[in-house]
Design an enzyme around this catalytic site. Structure first.
Site, PDB file in Angstrom:
ATOM      1  N   CYS A 134       6.604  38.013 -43.520  1.00  0.00           N
ATOM      2  CA  CYS A 134       5.431  38.888 -43.581  1.00  0.00           C
ATOM      3  C   CYS A 134       4.232  38.169 -44.182  1.00  0.00           C
ATOM      4  CB  CYS A 134       5.759  40.133 -44.400  1.00  0.00           C
ATOM      5  SG  CYS A 134       4.347  41.219 -44.613  1.00  0.00           S
ATOM      6  N   CYS A 137       2.113  40.229 -46.536  1.00  0.00           N
ATOM      7  CA  CYS A 137       2.661  40.413 -47.886  1.00  0.00           C
ATOM      8  C   CYS A 137       2.539  39.140 -48.712  1.00  0.00           C
ATOM      9  CB  CYS A 137       4.144  40.763 -47.830  1.00  0.00           C
ATOM     10  SG  CYS A 137       4.584  41.934 -46.566  1.00  0.00           S
ATOM     11  N   ASP A 138       2.800  37.992 -48.107  1.00  0.00           N
ATOM     12  CA  ASP A 138       3.006  36.760 -48.884  1.00  0.00           C
ATOM     13  C   ASP A 138       1.961  35.674 -48.659  1.00  0.00           C
ATOM     14  OD1 ASP A 138       5.341  37.941 -49.873  1.00  0.00           O
ATOM     15  OD2 ASP A 138       6.509  37.228 -48.172  1.00  0.00           O
TER      16      ASP A 138
END
Ligand code: NAP
Length: 323
Positions: A134, A137-138
């Site tokens: 992701c 997200c990261d």
């Protein structure tokens, strides 16, 4: 304790929330069990530019929040929880989470699909330590770093383009020499000055599990069979998704990839069980098609309940007028 329900919806992406909206407007007071992650894949997305009605796009989590509020406005009850067991052998159907046991006359499954992985031991060890599925997200953790993105579809191009906001260099590793991604995404990625491509290449290993961080990947050219190491600080795996149907194996007809088979609308092989969204759609897999199929599942469930001998009178009039 057992709780009896008219309609239970499992999964809270656009399919499940739309099914909840329509079922609620049919006065069925649906119970929606959210699943993990609540909101599904749109919670991991940034801007959604192809949801009709939002000319300038809408953020994925905001779209989910809005759908949720809209479903609740008409009486949907949304509970947190992950289903651990379905028993579809007889009606009423049984749905169990870790802290509740429900029985329901109609069941709508919208459990979506999860990110597919390469299956390397090193990938497992380094997941969350430089390996991710992701970018939203990261990506932030990879400022001025070198990143590999694995895959050749829209997800991979989207991840690669998004990661250029942070990374100094993004290398897309694709197993063929033709991208599967849509033309517009291909064009953007191919034209980006900080995205390069390793064609006809598969990732054989991710270094270095012993150090607990990603230091590189070993890629093998599928044509020459020659392997080489690329220095990267992160690996984003974007090779598609697997439908979340493990709990349904042997209880519903699934296709060879595990997707729930539906016919004539959202009906599954079990009467009174309906499926919508990515869990039954290996082809379109869009937020808007998921929502559309959620609407179909709600209408099918409502008509199924109406046809049962003990169906309560007067339900469903709004669905039919909303048509
Ligand atoms: P996808 O279209 O199935 O693409 C998966 C990619 O990963 C393919 O290029 C595939 O290679 C590769 N792959 C699969 N298994 C692999 C493995 N074990 N090792 C190496 N490579 C592997 O999946 P997706 O990109 O997640 O897209 C899914 C759907 O969502 C599509 O309909 C897509 O259009 C849609 N989507 C749309 C957007 C957008 O419009 N913004 C964004 C994301 C996704 P091959 O090509 O060789 O099969």
């Amino acid at each position: 304790m057992k709780q009896s329900e008219e309609v239970i919806i499992v999964g809270s992406g656009p399919a499940g929330l739309t099914a909840a909206l329509y079922s609620a407007r049919a006065n069925l007071s649906p119970l929606l069990i959210e699943g993990v992650p609540a909101g599904g894949q749109l919670m991991l997305t940034t801007m959604v530019e192809n949801w009709p009605g939002y000319r300038d796009g809408i953020m994925g989590p905001e779209l989910i929040d809005t759908l949720r509020a809209q479903a609740e406005r008409f009486g949907s009850r949304i509970v947190n929880g992950q289903v651990q067991r379905f028993d579809l052998s007889e009606t009423p159907y049984i749905v169990e989470t870790s802290d509740a046991r429900y029985e329901t006359r109609a069941l709508i499954i919208s459990t979506g699909a999860s990110a597919r992985l390469l299956g390397l031991p090193s990938e497992q060890v380094l997941m969350g330590h430089g390996v991710s599925t992701c970018a939203t997200c990261d990506g932030y953790f990879f400022k001025e770093k070198r990143i590999a993105v694995v895959g050749g579809g829209d997800s991979a191009m989207e991840e690669a383009l998004f990661l250029t906001k942070f990374a100094s260099q993004v290398t897309v590793v694709h197993r063929r020499d033709i991208l599967r991604a849509s033309k517009i995404m291909q064009d953007k990625a191919l034209a980006h000055p900080r995205i390069t491509f390793e064609w006809n290449s598969i990732v054989e290993d991710i270094r270095d599990p012993d150090k607990g961080v990603v230091t590189g990947i070993v890629v093998r050219d599928t044509k020459t069979k020659v392997s080489k190491e690329l220095s990267v600080d992160g690996v984003f795996v974007a090779i598609g998704h697997t439908p979340n149907t493990e709990l349904l194996t042997g209880q519903l007809d699934l296709d060879s990839h595990g997707y729930i088979q539906t016919n004539t609308g959202a009906r599954t092989s079990q009467s009174g069980v309906f499926a919508c969204g990515d869990v039954q759609d290996p082809v379109y897999r869009q937020a808007v098609t998921a929502a559309g199929s959620g609407c179909m599942a709600a209408i099918d469930a409502e008509r199924y309940l109406e046809g049962l001998p003990q169906a309560a009178a007067g339900k469903g009039s709004e669905i039919r007028s909303a048509g």
